[in-house]
Write an enzyme that holds these catalytic residues in place. Structure first.
Site, PDB file in Angstrom:
ATOM      1  N   TYR A   1       0.898  -1.153  -0.075  1.00  0.00           N
ATOM      2  CA  TYR A   1       0.008   0.122   0.175  1.00  0.00           C
ATOM      3  C   TYR A   1       0.704   1.228   0.133  1.00  0.00           C
ATOM      4  O   TYR A   1       0.757   1.966  -0.874  1.00  0.00           O
ATOM      5  CB  TYR A   1      -0.934   0.000   1.331  1.00  0.00           C
ATOM      6  CG  TYR A   1      -2.101  -0.774   1.261  1.00  0.00           C
ATOM      7  CD1 TYR A   1      -3.072  -0.383   0.648  1.00  0.00           C
ATOM      8  CD2 TYR A   1      -2.035  -2.365   1.694  1.00  0.00           C
ATOM      9  CE1 TYR A   1      -4.226  -1.320   0.589  1.00  0.00           C
ATOM     10  CE2 TYR A   1      -3.105  -2.958   1.897  1.00  0.00           C
ATOM     11  CZ  TYR A   1      -4.410  -2.354   1.405  1.00  0.00           C
ATOM     12  OH  TYR A   1      -5.413  -3.225   1.221  1.00  0.00           O
TER      13      TYR A   1
ATOM     14  N   LYS B   1       4.252   6.222  -4.788  1.00  0.00           N
ATOM     15  CA  LYS B   1       4.866   6.368  -6.018  1.00  0.00           C
ATOM     16  C   LYS B   1       3.730   7.002  -6.948  1.00  0.00           C
ATOM     17  O   LYS B   1       3.797   7.615  -7.949  1.00  0.00           O
ATOM     18  CB  LYS B   1       5.331   4.886  -6.647  1.00  0.00           C
ATOM     19  CG  LYS B   1       6.671   4.686  -6.028  1.00  0.00           C
ATOM     20  CD  LYS B   1       7.854   5.392  -6.193  1.00  0.00           C
ATOM     21  CE  LYS B   1       9.092   4.781  -5.800  1.00  0.00           C
ATOM     22  NZ  LYS B   1      10.306   5.731  -5.942  1.00  0.00           N
TER      23      LYS B   1
END
Ligand SMILES: NC(=O)c1ccc[n+]([C@@H]2O[C@H](COP(=O)([O-])OP(=O)(O)OC[C@H]3O[C@@H](n4cnc5c(N)ncnc54)[C@H](OP(=O)(O)O)[C@@H]3O)[C@@H](O)[C@H]2O)c1
Length: 232
Positions: A152, A158
């Site tokens: 997660y 990102k």
């Protein structure tokens, strides 16, 4: 010859980038959290004393970024490339085990860190005739390619980096500074693990080849180390 700043350059992909940049004649500000303990980077700095300059920089620490800026700004009036490479990955996350302090730390390094560095170093990038910002992201930050469970914090941080960098690309376009998102492949580093098919030096070679072709037309693109476009 370019001047390049790389974050997280004491090991993995960052170290391979510094090695190849120095070998091709570029000047590299090789930043890392602990220059004292960075033995491999130190030996590169000895081998390329005119080109590899080790500078302490922790992307979560604004004061350390400011100190690095002051050192680097005394050494060069301009920075051509900023490669925001430093990153962390939290293992073993499920909904039940989510640790929000760890998650906040992942966002601090992977998402806010690159932005702290861009914010501080923008004046030097503006001094360059061939500026470029490379945000090292991951295919795991692609929402449309995501299947399965876990990671997660890494995936989220990102994906947020991707989104924020898209906005950054639009803001910096009038300044002539391209921003690209780079997936380095699955690379045999401490993060990538021993099963990863790519050697850091092969990933770094591909990344540098792709970056050397980037122009303002490419700003905001999400690319792989082989120059292929990735879906968001
Ligand atoms: N390896 C892969 O398969 C893969 C795939 C996709 C994307 N990536 C991305 O590629 C980049 C490099 O990954 P890698 O595989 O080379 O990872 P790595 O071997 O784990 O190296 C990570 C680097 O980031 C540095 N770092 C961590 N926190 C930092 C901080 N707060 N300030 C400054 N530096 C910090 C580490 O320094 P310390 O030694 O001080 O911890 C180290 O130099 C990362 O952004 C990663 O997300 C990697």
């Amino acid at each position: 010859m370019r001047t390049v700043l790389v974050t997280g350059s004491n090991r993995g992909i960052g170290l391979a980038l510094v090695h190849q940049l120095a070998a091709q004649g570029d000047v590299v500000f090789a930043t890392c959290r602990d220059p004292e303990g960075a033995t491999e980077l130190r030996s590169l700095a000895h081998r390329y004393p005119e080109q590899v300059h080790m500078v302490s920089l922790d992307v979560t620490d604004a004061a350390s970024i400011q100190r690095a800026f002051q050192i680097i700004a005394r050494m060069t009036p301009a920075l051509d490339w900023l490669i925001n490479n430093a990153g962390v990955l939290i293992e073993g996350e499920t909904l039940a085990t989510l640790d929000f302090d760890k998650m906040a730390y992942a966002f601090d390094v992977n998402t806010f860190g690159p932005f702290r560095v861009v914010q501080r170093f923008l004046p030097l990038l503006r001094g360059s005739k061939q500026p470029l910002i490379c945000q090292m992201t991951s295919i795991m930050g692609s929402i449309s390619l995501t299947e399965g469970t876990g990671y997660y914090s890494y995936r989220g941080s990102k994906a947020a980096l991707n989104m924020m960098s898209k906005v950054l690309a639009a803001e910096l376009r009038p300044l002539g500074i391209p921003v690209v998102l780079m997936h380095p492949g699955w690379v045999r580093t401490r993060m990538g693990g021993p099963e990863a098919p790519l050697r850091p030096e092969d990933s770094a070679r591909g990344i540098l080849r792709v970056l050397s072709t980037v122009t303002l037309r490419d700003t905001g693109r999400f690319l792989t180390w082989e120059g292929k476009e990735l879906p968001w």
